[in-house]
Scaffold this active site. Sequence first.
Site, PDB file in Angstrom:
ATOM      1  N   LYS A  80     -36.024 -84.637 -19.556  1.00 32.93           N
ATOM      2  CA  LYS A  80     -36.453 -83.896 -20.499  1.00 32.93           C
ATOM      3  C   LYS A  80     -35.125 -82.842 -21.519  1.00 32.93           C
ATOM      4  CE  LYS A  80     -39.627 -80.473 -20.256  1.00 32.93           C
ATOM      5  NZ  LYS A  80     -40.546 -80.839 -20.199  1.00 32.93           N
ATOM      6  N   ASP A 132     -43.692 -80.752 -25.825  1.00 30.95           N
ATOM      7  CA  ASP A 132     -43.927 -80.063 -24.161  1.00 30.95           C
ATOM      8  C   ASP A 132     -44.076 -78.334 -25.175  1.00 30.95           C
ATOM      9  OD1 ASP A 132     -43.257 -78.996 -21.722  1.00 30.95           O
ATOM     10  OD2 ASP A 132     -42.045 -77.915 -22.292  1.00 30.95           O
TER      11      ASP A 132
END
Length: 460
Positions: free
Chosen positions: A140, A180
């Site tokens: 991430k 995201d």
Amino acid sequence: MKTIEKNQNLYTKSVQQYVHQVFETVKKRNPNEDEFHQAVKEVFDSLVPVLEKNPQYINQSILERLVEPERIVSFRVPWVDDQGKVQVNRGFRVQYNSAIGPYKGGLRFHPSVNASIIKFLGFEQTFKNSLTGQPIGGGKGGADFDPKGKSDGEIMRFCQSFMSELSKYIGPDTDVPAGDIGVGSKEIGFMFGQYKKMRGGYEAGVLTGKGLGYGGSLTRKEATGYGTVYFVEEMLKDQGESFKGSTVVVSGSGNVSIYAMEKAAELGAKVVACSDSNGYIYDQNGINLETVKRIKEVEKQRISAYVSEHPDAIYTENCSGIWTVPCDIALPCATQNEINQISAQMLVSNGVKAVGEGANMPSTLDAVETFLENNVLFAPAKAANAGGVAVSALEMAQNSARLSWTFEEVDCKLQSIMKNIYQNSKQAAQEYGVPGNLVVGANIAGFVKVADAMIEQGVI
Ligand code: NDP
């Protein structure tokens, strides 16, 4: 018989103590990282029965290894704004776990981004990616950059500067970022362009969520929202229920939220409320999705603009108020910890039957407990929102094979992946003595594959 039971209880207690000790070490070694602690605690609490049955996970220190990301990079992102002033943001990439494939996970651009947020997301991503059945590890990243109110030129310069540094660490077989919060196809495009320029070659598989004209996959945009609804529909079906005829509340009005609303409505539900970080709209006639899409995706306005076109709708400041709206199904699709215990209790009092987490960790630990104690069907994020990354893996497969599948082909694969994730989570919950508890089931099903791969690959 009694002695065996007593020994078993003692063993369970010692496993619980061991898990508790590892968790205390995590808190000590990662001070002030509340979100990371929360994510680790939820997974650890679920794993006690697996550790009891499989002492090799304890002997091989799998928990101790799992809470330590393989690599974290944090870097300066300088860029020039439209006034000619130099701005500086902080960028991150957490390469969390590569036991089952290259690191894979989105990039978030939001002022709240810090090491704790990125680590919790990377940790969760590792198990989520395992659940999809695709060969992808967990990662991430992101930056504390706020795209809101920035011109396209500013966003492009930021993305280029961000990628100039990130490009040193990623690649189609190493680490494959996606979007995201705050990172949609526009940002992915700017980053892909910069990566290509830096590498001097066309590596389509380095990012997913790309535009359809240069290697993107059909259905990727819709995948997380659609996937969440497919998962919840499966869970409802098991109880003889469905979206058809139900009233639904969906928080947020971004990528996940919009396509969750679209699929829920397609399955016959009436979606009556959605939100942004300022407030929420309630439309008793059912939210008009075309208006929401135009306002949020094209005009980039606030959700409050909806009411000027739909006079029956009501706008209320304060986004968490959305959980006071009575509904049968709640789909939190905005951000972490958006449902606390008070909101959870309110949903329960208003008769909610099912909650499906489209966002990552949108419910606090005590909110989850409230849902489970009150027999609300609960679909946890790592399982329910795995459709996005699953289709990202399908995008990588199409890029490698240099071909493109149709919308129907990808959607069909997405549906079957979501069904499998539901079945695997349900089975794991049953096998380990907590039938119906998909939080535990998803954590166990995701964990076992990663843990076994780590053991097979030795201590690295
Ligand atoms: P977007 O940036 O597209 O949308 C986020 C939305 O949430 C915006 O409408 C934003 O409003 C709103 N929002 C932010 N904070 C709050 C808040 N406190 N209360 C209410 N609304 C809020 O992001 P995504 O849709 O991509 O991501 C949403 C969630 O889903 C995140 O948790 C993300 O990690 C998760 N997720 C996303 C995936 C994907 O494929 N995109 C995959 C799996 C999970 P505003 O416009 O005011 O900022």
